[in-house]
Design a protein around this motif. Structure first.
Motif, PDB file in Angstrom:
ATOM      1  N   SER A  97       2.148  -8.712   1.324  1.00 47.78           N
ATOM      2  CA  SER A  97       3.537  -9.054   1.020  1.00 47.78           C
ATOM      3  C   SER A  97       3.841  -8.610  -0.404  1.00 47.78           C
ATOM      4  CB  SER A  97       3.773 -10.565   1.147  1.00 47.78           C
ATOM      5  OG  SER A  97       3.154 -11.257   0.072  1.00 47.78           O
ATOM      6  N   GLU A  98       5.094  -8.747  -0.803  1.00 48.37           N
ATOM      7  CA  GLU A  98       5.483  -8.409  -2.162  1.00 48.37           C
ATOM      8  C   GLU A  98       4.716  -9.249  -3.178  1.00 48.37           C
ATOM      9  OE1 GLU A  98       7.453  -6.035  -2.998  1.00 48.37           O
ATOM     10  OE2 GLU A  98       8.415  -5.511  -1.101  1.00 48.37           O
ATOM     11  N   ASP A  99       4.337 -10.458  -2.789  1.00 53.39           N
ATOM     12  CA  ASP A  99       3.667 -11.365  -3.715  1.00 53.39           C
ATOM     13  C   ASP A  99       2.160 -11.166  -3.770  1.00 53.39           C
ATOM     14  OD1 ASP A  99       6.084 -12.639  -4.339  1.00 53.39           O
ATOM     15  OD2 ASP A  99       5.895 -13.975  -2.598  1.00 53.39           O
ATOM     16  N   THR A 100       1.586 -10.556  -2.745  1.00 51.62           N
ATOM     17  CA  THR A 100       0.124 -10.458  -2.698  1.00 51.62           C
ATOM     18  C   THR A 100      -0.419  -9.066  -2.970  1.00 51.62           C
ATOM     19  OG1 THR A 100       0.151 -10.077  -0.293  1.00 51.62           O
ATOM     20  CG2 THR A 100      -0.007 -12.368  -1.050  1.00 51.62           C
ATOM     21  N   VAL A 101       0.358  -8.018  -2.702  1.00 47.48           N
ATOM     22  CA  VAL A 101      -0.127  -6.650  -2.906  1.00 47.48           C
ATOM     23  C   VAL A 101       0.196  -6.224  -4.337  1.00 47.48           C
ATOM     24  CG1 VAL A 101       0.130  -4.241  -2.237  1.00 47.48           C
ATOM     25  CG2 VAL A 101       0.119  -6.027  -0.482  1.00 47.48           C
ATOM     26  N   ASP A 102      -0.858  -5.929  -5.109  1.00 48.20           N
ATOM     27  CA  ASP A 102      -0.671  -5.548  -6.508  1.00 48.20           C
ATOM     28  C   ASP A 102      -0.783  -4.047  -6.741  1.00 48.20           C
ATOM     29  OD1 ASP A 102      -0.364  -8.222  -7.310  1.00 48.20           O
ATOM     30  OD2 ASP A 102      -2.529  -8.492  -7.460  1.00 48.20           O
ATOM     31  N   GLY A 103      -1.359  -3.304  -5.779  1.00 46.20           N
ATOM     32  CA  GLY A 103      -1.548  -1.869  -5.946  1.00 46.20           C
ATOM     33  C   GLY A 103      -0.243  -1.092  -5.979  1.00 46.20           C
ATOM     34  N   ASP A 104      -0.322   0.119  -6.503  1.00 44.69           N
ATOM     35  CA  ASP A 104       0.844   1.000  -6.631  1.00 44.69           C
ATOM     36  C   ASP A 104       1.061   1.758  -5.316  1.00 44.69           C
ATOM     37  OD1 ASP A 104       2.802   2.808  -7.267  1.00 44.69           O
ATOM     38  OD2 ASP A 104       1.740   3.706  -8.968  1.00 44.69           O
ATOM     39  N   PHE A 105       2.063   1.345  -4.556  1.00 41.87           N
ATOM     40  CA  PHE A 105       2.404   1.995  -3.289  1.00 41.87           C
ATOM     41  C   PHE A 105       3.720   2.765  -3.414  1.00 41.87           C
ATOM     42  CE2 PHE A 105      -0.842  -0.806  -1.809  1.00 41.87           C
ATOM     43  CZ  PHE A 105      -1.324  -0.264  -0.631  1.00 41.87           C
ATOM     44  N   GLY A 161     -12.093  16.647  -2.066  1.00 44.24           N
ATOM     45  CA  GLY A 161     -11.176  17.497  -1.337  1.00 44.24           C
ATOM     46  C   GLY A 161     -10.332  16.786  -0.301  1.00 44.24           C
ATOM     47  N   ARG A 162     -10.401  15.470  -0.255  1.00 43.19           N
ATOM     48  CA  ARG A 162      -9.612  14.703   0.704  1.00 43.19           C
ATOM     49  C   ARG A 162      -8.627  13.824  -0.049  1.00 43.19           C
ATOM     50  NH1 ARG A 162     -14.927  13.017   4.129  1.00 43.19           N
ATOM     51  NH2 ARG A 162     -15.690  12.962   2.004  1.00 43.19           N
ATOM     52  N   THR A 163      -7.371  13.882   0.384  1.00 40.16           N
ATOM     53  CA  THR A 163      -6.291  13.190  -0.324  1.00 40.16           C
ATOM     54  C   THR A 163      -5.878  11.924   0.409  1.00 40.16           C
ATOM     55  OG1 THR A 163      -5.461  15.292  -1.193  1.00 40.16           O
ATOM     56  CG2 THR A 163      -3.930  13.426  -1.200  1.00 40.16           C
ATOM     57  N   THR A 164      -5.623  10.893  -0.377  1.00 39.42           N
ATOM     58  CA  THR A 164      -5.110   9.627   0.145  1.00 39.42           C
ATOM     59  C   THR A 164      -3.815   9.303  -0.580  1.00 39.42           C
ATOM     60  OG1 THR A 164      -7.317   8.783   0.671  1.00 39.42           O
ATOM     61  CG2 THR A 164      -5.579   7.156   0.396  1.00 39.42           C
ATOM     62  N   ARG A 165      -2.811   8.890   0.176  1.00 45.21           N
ATOM     63  CA  ARG A 165      -1.503   8.589  -0.408  1.00 45.21           C
ATOM     64  C   ARG A 165      -1.123   7.145  -0.092  1.00 45.21           C
ATOM     65  NH1 ARG A 165       3.998   9.925   0.714  1.00 45.21           N
ATOM     66  NH2 ARG A 165       3.402  10.445   2.861  1.00 45.21           N
ATOM     67  N   PHE A 166      -0.514   6.476  -1.073  1.00 49.28           N
ATOM     68  CA  PHE A 166      -0.118   5.077  -0.953  1.00 49.28           C
ATOM     69  C   PHE A 166       1.402   4.996  -1.054  1.00 49.28           C
ATOM     70  CE2 PHE A 166      -4.299   5.474  -2.780  1.00 49.28           C
ATOM     71  CZ  PHE A 166      -5.072   4.523  -2.113  1.00 49.28           C
ATOM     72  N   PHE A 167       2.050   4.474  -0.010  1.00 46.50           N
ATOM     73  CA  PHE A 167       3.509   4.442  -0.031  1.00 46.50           C
ATOM     74  C   PHE A 167       4.022   3.265   0.795  1.00 46.50           C
ATOM     75  CE2 PHE A 167       2.188   7.138   3.471  1.00 46.50           C
ATOM     76  CZ  PHE A 167       3.023   6.790   4.518  1.00 46.50           C
ATOM     77  N   ARG A 168       5.336   3.070   0.731  1.00 46.71           N
ATOM     78  CA  ARG A 168       5.999   2.026   1.508  1.00 46.71           C
ATOM     79  C   ARG A 168       6.760   2.662   2.666  1.00 46.71           C
ATOM     80  NH1 ARG A 168       6.973  -2.778  -1.297  1.00 46.71           N
ATOM     81  NH2 ARG A 168       7.627  -3.539   0.772  1.00 46.71           N
ATOM     82  N   GLU A 169       6.815   1.940   3.767  1.00 47.24           N
ATOM     83  CA  GLU A 169       7.583   2.391   4.932  1.00 47.24           C
ATOM     84  C   GLU A 169       8.263   1.156   5.510  1.00 47.24           C
ATOM     85  OE1 GLU A 169       5.849   3.988   8.834  1.00 47.24           O
ATOM     86  OE2 GLU A 169       6.281   5.820   7.656  1.00 47.24           O
ATOM     87  N   GLY A 170       9.538   1.033   5.228  1.00 46.33           N
ATOM     88  CA  GLY A 170      10.228  -0.196   5.583  1.00 46.33           C
ATOM     89  C   GLY A 170       9.632  -1.325   4.759  1.00 46.33           C
ATOM     90  N   GLY A 171       9.244  -2.393   5.394  1.00 46.90           N
ATOM     91  CA  GLY A 171       8.616  -3.493   4.670  1.00 46.90           C
ATOM     92  C   GLY A 171       7.110  -3.399   4.607  1.00 46.90           C
ATOM     93  N   PHE A 221       3.258  -1.736   3.759  1.00 43.64           N
ATOM     94  CA  PHE A 221       2.465  -0.975   2.800  1.00 43.64           C
ATOM     95  C   PHE A 221       1.570  -0.048   3.613  1.00 43.64           C
ATOM     96  CE2 PHE A 221       3.630  -4.963   0.905  1.00 43.64           C
ATOM     97  CZ  PHE A 221       3.965  -4.650  -0.403  1.00 43.64           C
ATOM     98  N   VAL A 222       1.602   1.250   3.289  1.00 45.04           N
ATOM     99  CA  VAL A 222       0.933   2.242   4.139  1.00 45.04           C
ATOM    100  C   VAL A 222      -0.048   3.062   3.305  1.00 45.04           C
ATOM    101  CG1 VAL A 222       1.242   4.196   5.701  1.00 45.04           C
ATOM    102  CG2 VAL A 222       2.947   2.366   5.631  1.00 45.04           C
ATOM    103  N   ILE A 223      -1.217   3.303   3.904  1.00 46.18           N
ATOM    104  CA  ILE A 223      -2.223   4.188   3.311  1.00 46.18           C
ATOM    105  C   ILE A 223      -2.425   5.359   4.270  1.00 46.18           C
ATOM    106  CG2 ILE A 223      -4.620   4.421   2.564  1.00 46.18           C
ATOM    107  CD1 ILE A 223      -4.586   1.487   1.778  1.00 46.18           C
ATOM    108  N   GLU A 224      -2.106   6.542   3.808  1.00 45.35           N
ATOM    109  CA  GLU A 224      -2.311   7.757   4.590  1.00 45.35           C
ATOM    110  C   GLU A 224      -3.474   8.520   3.975  1.00 45.35           C
ATOM    111  OE1 GLU A 224       0.782  10.944   6.266  1.00 45.35           O
ATOM    112  OE2 GLU A 224       0.273  11.288   4.154  1.00 45.35           O
ATOM    113  N   THR A 225      -4.476   8.809   4.781  1.00 42.24           N
ATOM    114  CA  THR A 225      -5.677   9.433   4.225  1.00 42.24           C
ATOM    115  C   THR A 225      -6.197  10.546   5.110  1.00 42.24           C
ATOM    116  OG1 THR A 225      -7.907   8.991   3.390  1.00 42.24           O
ATOM    117  CG2 THR A 225      -7.200   7.724   5.313  1.00 42.24           C
ATOM    118  N   GLU A 226      -6.748  11.576   4.466  1.00 42.63           N
ATOM    119  CA  GLU A 226      -7.463  12.638   5.165  1.00 42.63           C
ATOM    120  C   GLU A 226      -8.931  12.277   5.368  1.00 42.63           C
ATOM    121  OE1 GLU A 226      -4.881  16.448   3.499  1.00 42.63           O
ATOM    122  OE2 GLU A 226      -6.732  15.863   2.464  1.00 42.63           O
TER     123      GLU A 226
END
Length: 655
Positions: A67-75, A84-94, A96-101
């Motif tokens: 939630s907004e109150d519990t997740v401290d990482g930069d998304f 050589g493998r990339t991981t991306r941290f982002f928001r999608e709607g409400g 928190f999403v981790i996309e990784t190769e």
């Protein structure tokens, strides 16, 4: 293959081996009373001060919903790259999403399903298949506000068992039990799926005090009302009682999570259950501890604390740690001077009352790092990249052992520019009459670890020394079991009746070297030991013994202990290590088909467990199934290219 595994479990585990958790009834409704959880919110209704301290604790935030109150990482869309493998941290709607190769099959996006911990780092849980949560290895550094990889030096592919998506990083299997309240893993071997559940995520009130439904009934009845309606609970309706005169109850309750151990059950044991009825504690083995017992890997305190004089004198966790908030009782050296001072502490009358927080004792300038008690007596080591944890064996620095054994010492932690011999000379000059020099059990353990054919007499002497900590004596027996002779087994036999359960369990294992009649006679009593860990150790050693015509009492005890061992194995069928045990059991029972199935399950879970590939090949060769043996070797080499132990099997297939 699953069919073979089911057959194996029917043989090696027997019927009814799955670990089920009974649901509780409602005592107010008059149903069959079993303890049930009510949740920390209910507890807080009466215990406001304790609940307030708990809410800010690491226990309360050990596992949280995102939630907004519990997740401290930069998304915010930031990326992290490794190998050589990339991981991306982002928001999608409400979400928190981790996309990784860094996943089998390539790029994959996962919604964060859980948040593990709060400081000094925060880890995120991803559902890689229905019900299975994996702890992701790129984590958030709370201090430096950055993403970092827990294992920067490892270059693991998704086919490696130690990869974040592998069995050793499965939250359900390896982590959740100590991050939740009333947790049940519920792994199904046939589907290889989890149906895990818990009363509450996070370590709530009932994780330590036990299910609270009966306590609520008792409290509502008012003081002087009837006692608990629940069998197995005290008058106040709780299964565990933390009393001043019972430090072991508290210590063992904390140890359930704060230890390196093997569980016997599917999830949390009922609070108050004795530690050795619920777990098998890891001993002072190479890779976990240094030979002198100092911490090496993450061992979570209990095994260290058992080595300490403080434990021996009845010090408990809450003497130093406030149990609800988790904070230390005082700042800096004041924690230690609660007892180690000129006034002493009446609770521990054997303690010498004198000034310790003084240059005459620590010979460092007051207020500096060298003047802190923990700097000398609780060395700190860094785990998970940034998480500093202290050794709870509370030992006196031994730089002289650094010279002979290569073990660390507190002096060299600060004075890295000077040799250990310098530190040893300083201590000898400062404390010329110190008893903390001379022979140390670490010298025997180190010698035995280096020399498999030596130090047998010394190991037996250590094991029988009742002035040493039980975990040290058990470790000596564990080392002895690897090379014991019938004569050694005979000398170790009296320790099967030792006061310490760790020693008793290890002494049982030494009897593997005895002749079958002697082994049976010696371990028969251990099958009825009051402690489950000892009974299970005895059940293991019954394998291969002639059991067709046992006396009725021994037969009943053997069957009962065997069922306990079976249940312990059934609770860990998602562990590669368990299937190694099952494979060995099947071999002992002369069932090669079941053994191969078990070792195949090992390598399915962990393709890098080379010994399991070797066992498959050797068994298949023994039963003359050459094509299957060759195929197993090819698969093993594909997972472990060039492994010398596997390569050594190739000549068996030469034309």
């Amino acid at each position: 293959m699953v069919g073979f595994l089911v057959s194996l479990l029917s043989l090696a585990l027997g019927p009814g081996a799955s670990a089920a958790r009974a649901e509780g009834g409602d005592p107010a409704a008059g149903s069959t009373p079993h303890p049930v959880y009510v949740g920390s919110t209910v507890c807080a209704g009466c215990h406001d001060a304790e609940a307030k301290a708990w809410r800010s604790s690491h226990h309360a935030r050990a596992w949280m919903a995102p939630s907004e109150d519990t997740v401290d990482g930069d998304f915010s869309g930031v990326a992290f790259e490794k190998d050589g493998r990339t991981t991306r941290f982002f928001r999608e709607g409400g979400d928190f999403v981790i996309e990784t190769e860094d996943f089998a099959g390539g790029r994959r996006a996962f919604k964060v399903e859980g948040v593990g911990g709060v400081a000094p780092l925060q880890q995120y849980l991803l559902e890689t298949e229905p019900g299975r949560l994996q702890s992701f290895d790129v984590v958030w550094d709370q201090q430096k506000k950055r993403w970092y990889h827990l294992y920067p030096d490892q270059k693991l592919t998704p086919k490696d068992g130690l990869h974040w998506s592998g069995p050793y990083k499965t939250w359900n299997a390896r982590c959740a039990e100590c991050h939740a309240t009333g947790f049940s893993k519920a792994y199904d071997l046939r589907t290889r799926r989890y149906s895990s559940s818990q009363a509450e995520i996070g370590v709530g009130c009932e994780a330590c005090h036990g299910p609270g439904a009966a306590h609520v009934v008792w409290a509502r009845a008012g003081k002087g009302g009837q006692g608990s309606l629940f069998p197995g609970t005290g008058d106040a309706g709780l299964p565990v009682r933390f009393a001043k005169g019972l430090p072991e109850v508290e210590i063992q309750q904390c140890a359930g999570c704060h230890s390196r151990r093997e569980p016997f059950a599917d999830g949390n044991p009922l609070p108050g259950a004795p530690f050795h009825d619920s777990y098998r504690l890891a001993l002072l083995t190479p890779g976990l501890y240094h030979p002198d017992g100092q911490i090496l890997d993450e061992v979570y305190v209990y095994g260290s604390f058992l080595q300490s004089k403080m434990y021996d004198k009845g010090v408990r966790c809450s003497n130093c740690h406030e149990p609800h908030g988790g904070d230390l009782r005082a700042e800096g050296n004041a924690v230690c001077t609660q007892c180690h001072s000129p006034t002493g502490n009446a609770e521990f009358p054997s303690l010498t009352a004198r000034r310790y927080d003084d240059p005459s004792h620590h010979f460092h300038k007051p207020g500096t790092a060298g003047a802190q008690c923990v700097s000398c007596h609780m060395i700190e080591r860094i785990y998970m990249g940034i998480d500093g944890r202290r050794d709870h064996s509370f030992r006196v620095p031994r730089p002289d052992l650094t010279e002979t054994l290569g073990t660390p010492n507190a002096c060299s932690d600060c004075h890295a520019d000077k040799p250990a011999s310098w530190a040893a000379a300083v201590l000898k000059k400062r404390f010329p009459e110190s008893a903390h020099r001379g022979p140390h059990y670490g010298e025997v353990l180190a010698g035995a670890q280096r020399n498999p054919s030596g130090f047998d007499a010394e190991l037996l002497e250590l094991a029988g020394h009742d002035g040493l900590p039980g975990i040290v004596r058990a470790t000596a027996l564990d080392l002895l079991a690897e090379r014991a002779t019938p004569q050694m087994a005979a000398r170790a036999a009296p320790l099967i009746h030792d006061a310490d359960p760790l020693v008793r369990a290890a002494a049982v294992s030494v009897q593997r070297a005895a002749q079958p009649p002697d082994r049976l006679r010696r371990i028969a009593g251990a099958l009825e030991d009051p402690v489950r860990a000892v009974r299970i150790a005895a059940a293991r050693e019954m394998l291969g013994l002639p059991v067709a015509h046992l006396p009725p009492r021994i037969d009943r005890a053997a069957r009962s202990a065997s069922k306990e061992w079976q249940a312990a194995n059934a609770a860990k069928l998602d562990f590669p290590e368990t299937h190694l045990v099952l494979g060995g059991t099947a071999l002992a029972m002369r069932n090669p088909k079941a053994a191969v199935a078990a070792f195949r399950e090992v390598t399915r879970l962990d393709p890098q467990m080379v010994n399991a590939w070797i066992m498959q090949v050797r068994i298949l060769l023994a039963v003359r199934d050459m094509p299957a043996a060759q195929f197993a070797l090819q698969k093993g080499l594909a997972a472990n290219p060039g492994d010398p132990n596997l390569m050594a099997l190739k000549p068996y297939f030469a034309q």
